[in-house]
Motif scaffolding. Structure first.
Motif, mmCIF file in Angstrom:
data_model
loop_
_atom_site.group_PDB
_atom_site.id
_atom_site.type_symbol
_atom_site.label_atom_id
_atom_site.label_comp_id
_atom_site.label_asym_id
_atom_site.label_seq_id
_atom_site.Cartn_x
_atom_site.Cartn_y
_atom_site.Cartn_z
ATOM 1 N N VAL A 2 22.065 48.882 8.928
ATOM 2 C CA VAL A 2 22.132 49.791 10.070
ATOM 3 C C VAL A 2 22.872 49.017 11.158
ATOM 4 O O VAL A 2 22.301 48.154 11.833
ATOM 5 C CB VAL A 2 20.730 50.211 10.554
ATOM 6 C CG1 VAL A 2 20.863 51.176 11.739
ATOM 7 C CG2 VAL A 2 19.940 50.861 9.428
ATOM 8 N N SER A 25 25.254 48.400 14.651
ATOM 9 C CA SER A 25 25.090 48.864 16.029
ATOM 10 C C SER A 25 25.803 50.201 16.218
ATOM 11 O O SER A 25 25.299 51.085 16.911
ATOM 12 C CB SER A 25 25.619 47.820 17.011
ATOM 13 O OG SER A 25 26.991 47.541 16.752
ATOM 14 N N PHE A 72 26.539 52.907 13.925
ATOM 15 C CA PHE A 72 26.304 53.410 12.576
ATOM 16 C C PHE A 72 26.642 54.902 12.507
ATOM 17 O O PHE A 72 26.766 55.579 13.534
ATOM 18 C CB PHE A 72 24.847 53.175 12.157
ATOM 19 C CG PHE A 72 23.857 53.967 12.963
ATOM 20 C CD1 PHE A 72 23.343 55.163 12.492
ATOM 21 C CD2 PHE A 72 23.429 53.512 14.211
ATOM 22 C CE1 PHE A 72 22.436 55.897 13.240
ATOM 23 C CE2 PHE A 72 22.523 54.234 14.966
ATOM 24 C CZ PHE A 72 22.019 55.435 14.484
ATOM 25 N N THR A 127 18.861 58.636 20.091
ATOM 26 C CA THR A 127 19.503 57.482 19.462
ATOM 27 C C THR A 127 18.497 56.638 18.694
ATOM 28 O O THR A 127 18.758 56.198 17.573
ATOM 29 C CB THR A 127 20.197 56.619 20.529
ATOM 30 O OG1 THR A 127 21.121 57.421 21.263
ATOM 31 C CG2 THR A 127 20.950 55.456 19.881
ATOM 32 N N ARG A 175 17.553 58.473 15.500
ATOM 33 C CA ARG A 175 18.643 58.403 14.523
ATOM 34 C C ARG A 175 18.674 57.023 13.857
ATOM 35 O O ARG A 175 18.929 56.898 12.664
ATOM 36 C CB ARG A 175 19.983 58.690 15.216
ATOM 37 C CG ARG A 175 20.164 60.145 15.618
ATOM 38 C CD ARG A 175 21.373 60.323 16.519
ATOM 39 N NE ARG A 175 22.591 59.932 15.848
ATOM 40 C CZ ARG A 175 23.327 60.738 15.075
ATOM 41 N NH1 ARG A 175 22.942 61.992 14.876
ATOM 42 N NH2 ARG A 175 24.430 60.315 14.519
ATOM 43 N N ARG A 176 18.412 55.977 14.658
ATOM 44 C CA ARG A 176 18.431 54.636 14.096
ATOM 45 C C ARG A 176 17.270 54.452 13.103
ATOM 46 O O ARG A 176 17.428 53.813 12.067
ATOM 47 C CB ARG A 176 18.366 53.598 15.223
ATOM 48 C CG ARG A 176 18.922 52.240 14.840
ATOM 49 C CD ARG A 176 18.995 51.330 16.046
ATOM 50 N NE ARG A 176 20.025 51.727 16.985
ATOM 51 C CZ ARG A 176 21.308 51.363 16.887
ATOM 52 N NH1 ARG A 176 21.701 50.611 15.877
ATOM 53 N NH2 ARG A 176 22.183 51.755 17.779
ATOM 54 N N ARG A 177 16.110 55.016 13.410
ATOM 55 C CA ARG A 177 14.984 54.923 12.478
ATOM 56 C C ARG A 177 15.255 55.726 11.218
ATOM 57 O O ARG A 177 14.857 55.323 10.123
ATOM 58 C CB ARG A 177 13.692 55.399 13.149
ATOM 59 C CG ARG A 177 13.297 54.578 14.361
ATOM 60 C CD ARG A 177 11.802 54.600 14.632
ATOM 61 N NE ARG A 177 11.260 55.929 14.789
ATOM 62 C CZ ARG A 177 11.280 56.647 15.915
ATOM 63 N NH1 ARG A 177 11.859 56.147 17.001
ATOM 64 N NH2 ARG A 177 10.719 57.831 15.983
ATOM 65 N N ALA A 221 18.228 56.167 9.942
ATOM 66 C CA ALA A 221 19.166 55.357 9.165
ATOM 67 C C ALA A 221 18.434 54.232 8.442
ATOM 68 O O ALA A 221 18.748 53.912 7.280
ATOM 69 C CB ALA A 221 20.243 54.782 10.087
ATOM 70 N N LEU A 272 20.401 44.472 10.019
ATOM 71 C CA LEU A 272 20.066 45.326 11.157
ATOM 72 C C LEU A 272 20.697 44.741 12.413
ATOM 73 O O LEU A 272 20.427 43.595 12.772
ATOM 74 C CB LEU A 272 18.547 45.417 11.322
ATOM 75 C CG LEU A 272 17.778 45.911 10.080
ATOM 76 C CD1 LEU A 272 16.295 45.720 10.261
ATOM 77 C CD2 LEU A 272 18.108 47.363 9.800
ATOM 78 N N PHE A 284 18.715 46.732 16.121
ATOM 79 C CA PHE A 284 17.935 47.911 15.754
ATOM 80 C C PHE A 284 16.910 48.261 16.818
ATOM 81 O O PHE A 284 16.699 49.431 17.157
ATOM 82 C CB PHE A 284 17.219 47.670 14.416
ATOM 83 C CG PHE A 284 16.344 48.814 14.009
ATOM 84 C CD1 PHE A 284 16.868 49.900 13.336
ATOM 85 C CD2 PHE A 284 14.987 48.819 14.317
ATOM 86 C CE1 PHE A 284 16.061 50.973 12.972
ATOM 87 C CE2 PHE A 284 14.172 49.887 13.962
ATOM 88 C CZ PHE A 284 14.720 50.959 13.277
ATOM 89 N N ASP A 305 17.058 50.412 20.930
ATOM 90 C CA ASP A 305 16.884 51.811 21.328
ATOM 91 C C ASP A 305 15.465 52.316 21.092
ATOM 92 O O ASP A 305 15.219 53.524 21.173
ATOM 93 C CB ASP A 305 17.864 52.698 20.543
ATOM 94 C CG ASP A 305 19.309 52.318 20.794
ATOM 95 O OD1 ASP A 305 19.676 52.190 21.967
ATOM 96 O OD2 ASP A 305 20.049 52.142 19.813
ATOM 97 N N GLN A 306 14.528 51.404 20.796
ATOM 98 C CA GLN A 306 13.171 51.830 20.479
ATOM 99 C C GLN A 306 12.244 51.617 21.676
ATOM 100 O O GLN A 306 12.431 50.700 22.479
ATOM 101 C CB GLN A 306 12.633 51.049 19.270
ATOM 102 C CG GLN A 306 13.542 51.083 18.044
ATOM 103 C CD GLN A 306 13.841 52.486 17.559
ATOM 104 O OE1 GLN A 306 12.972 53.358 17.573
ATOM 105 N NE2 GLN A 306 15.079 52.711 17.116
#
Length: 564
Positions: A427, A429, A431, A475, A478-480, A482, A496, A499, A502-503
């Motif tokens: 994943v 940056s 992606f 965002t 979406r990253r999770r 992916a 990653l 990762f 954005d959490q």
């Protein structure tokens, strides 16, 4: 921009021959029924002209001549219909082949190709230029049918009156010369218009991808709109210039045909003493071939535009061929395990253009690094330290300019890259999420819902008929999502890049305290780029980078890390 600057070593006439050769080759015209239908339509239309003149000359409606006329009309309409249907099939076949060919070459190009090239250029060529060529294939069949009719009728004109035959040849020749005079500057302007259209597609991409930033600053939005207007105006101006030249060629051709009609109606009776009945026969032939002659001459501008499109497609294909990955000789099997990955003296040179127009380069490396399964490796460093380049080289997306990558002690050649890359899920940056589960096996698809639940995303996204129910997510979500796909793939190495950035705090803790240790316990090598200094104690190794070099590689005992 001069003609030589835009068309390179290939002349305008050479472009046309390349186009015709492509249409004949790709359309399989020598074996296609469309060629037979075009020949038969031209032949029966010639028979119709002969029957009309025979009836007019005899001033009688003999049953045989009437039957010949009716049969030729019916056959001409039938064969023309069949030729049009076959031509449409040829258009779609040509478009499909070109798009498949270009997409296959794009997929086989090195990852850096699209990173260096404007996407607007690629999109325009795959859509606009391909459409231009595919439409030219219909015009090619129409022109072929019309040219055959002219070829059948000109000997008949010489039979009736040799001055009329010479005049017809002269009219066609003058029209062709007029086209040749206008062709080179028209093609140059058409090519510049296509290149300007690439910029327009890039600006549309800015509108679609930067919609948030544009709405936060009205000045930026207005400036982009002004730039779009300027690009669209330049494209319009260039297309108008090209059209003026194309129109000039057509006007010369139309003038030649008008002169031919005047010569037949006025010149033959006055200067050649041709009888009125013969003049009427000649006039009938010319009037019935007037349309086909205009078709041939009128389609020359379409062929010229298509020749420019073919030239641009050929340029892209050459670039793709020069930037294609070295392919393995046989099928490539995915790697499911490894013992070690070693970077020995790996260097990568990054080049860029400065604001002053010069070139500058930045070298990442030499890098020496050894990685093994089950490790948790964090990479940190400032912007421009070389972290992303290291990931690109490590994952096989970029072949190093110096040094070597060793997999289980064996150097990884460029031809081995596909098998080597099969070790990785990532994943990045930047992606991209595909809405369909491309390439996932049935077992991987079955495992995906559990990972969606583990990453607390199953309440927002489901799987229906091999695709995600929605991608309208934040965002972080979406990253999770992916990462859930990456986990379902069960590759030996998970990469990653930022990762956790954005959490929210709860899910960031879930990532560092639950997911990363679980991936390591499952035997994955976990490589994560992170700036979360308070979490640096949660890895087995902390690699710091500065100015393209690894400045420290700190190891801590795994038991101590897990206890901490």
């Amino acid at each position: 921009m001069t003609t030589s600057e835009t068309t390179g070593n290939r002349s305008a006439t050479g472009n046309m021959f390349v186009l015709f050769g492509f249409l004949i080759r790709e359309g399989n015209l020598l074996r296609s029924p469309v060629l037979a239908f075009a020949v038969l339509a031209s032949f029966t239309r010639s028979g119709m002209i002969y029957a009309i003149n025979t009836i007019a000359a005899g001033a009688s409606l003999a049953l045989g001549n009437v039957a010949l006329l009716a049969g030729c009309i019916a056959a001409t309409l039938t064969f023309s219909h069949l030729a049009r249907v076959a031509s449409f099939r040829l258009v779609e076949t040509t478009r499909r082949r070109l798009r498949m060919q270009l997409s296959r070459k794009l997929l086989n190009a090195r990852a850096g190709f699209l990173a260096r090239n404007d996407h607007g250029k690629v999109y325009s060529i795959v859509t606009q230029e391909v459409n231009e060529i595919s439409h030219a294939s219909v015009n090619f069949i129409e022109s072929l049918e019309a040219a055959l009719l002219i070829a059948f009728c000109i000997p008949y004109l010489f039979y009736l009156s040799w001055p009329s035959g010479l005049a017809t040849l002269a009219a066609v020749g003058i029209g062709g010369i007029g086209y040749l005079v206008a062709q080179a500057p028209a093609q140059a302007s058409a090519e510049r218009a296509s290149r300007t259209e690439w910029v327009f597609f890039d600006r549309v991409n800015d509108v679609l991808r930067g919609y948030k930033e544009l709405r936060l600053r009205q000045a930026r939005k207005a400036a982009l709109q002004s730039d779009i207007d300027d690009v669209a105006t330049r494209e319009r101006s260039l297309k108008l210039v090209a059209e003026r030249y194309y129109s000039l060629g057509q006007v010369i051709a139309q003038g030649a045909m008008m002169g031919l009609l005047c010569m037949i109606v006025v010149g033959l009776p006055l200067f050649a003493g041709t009888e009125t009945s013969t003049v009427l026969q000649i006039l009938t032939i010319v009037l019935l071939t007037y349309g086909p002659i205009e078709t041939v001459l009128g389609n020359l501008s379409s062929f010229s535009r298509a020749a420019v499109s073919k030239y641009l497609i050929d340029q892209l294909e050459r670039d793709l061929a020069n930037d294609a990955e070295t392919r393995a000789s046989g099928p490539v099997a995915d790697r499911t395990a490894f013992r070690s990955i070693e970077l020995k003296g790996v260097t990568t040179v990054l080049s860029s253009t400065t604001a002053a127009g010069g070139d500058e380069s930045f070298t990442v490396g030499p890098l020496d690094l050894t990685l093994t399964p089950g490790e948790v490796v964090f990479i940190c460093g400032g912007n421009g330290a070389g972290k992303s380049t290291l990931l690109s080289v490590l994952t096989g997306l970029r072949h190093p300019d110096g040094g070597a990558i060793l997999l289980d002690g064996t150097p990884v050649a460029e031809a081995d890259a596909p098998a080597y890359r099969s070790l990785f899920s990532a994943v990045f940056s930047e992606f991209h999420l595909f809405n369909r589960l491309y390439g996932l096996t049935e077992a991987e698809c079955d495992a995906l819902p559990a990972h969606l639940a583990d990453l607390d995303i199953d309440h927002r996204v489901g799987i229906d008929d091999g695709k995600f129910s929605t991608l309208a997510l934040s965002t972080g979500q979406r990253r999770r999502l992916a990462l859930s796909v990456a986990l379902a793939e069960k590759r030996p190495i998970i990469v990653l890049d930022e990762f956790a950035a954005d959490q929210d705090p709860v899910r960031r803790a879930l990532f560092y305290d639950v997911l990363v240790p679980q991936m390591a316990r499952d035997g994955h090598l976990v490589i994560a780029v992170t700036h979360d200094e308070h979490c640096f104690d949660k890895c087995d190794r902390l690699i710091r980078m500065e100015a393209g070099r690894i400045v420290s590689d700190t190891r801590q005992k795994r038991a101590e890390r897990q206890a901490g």
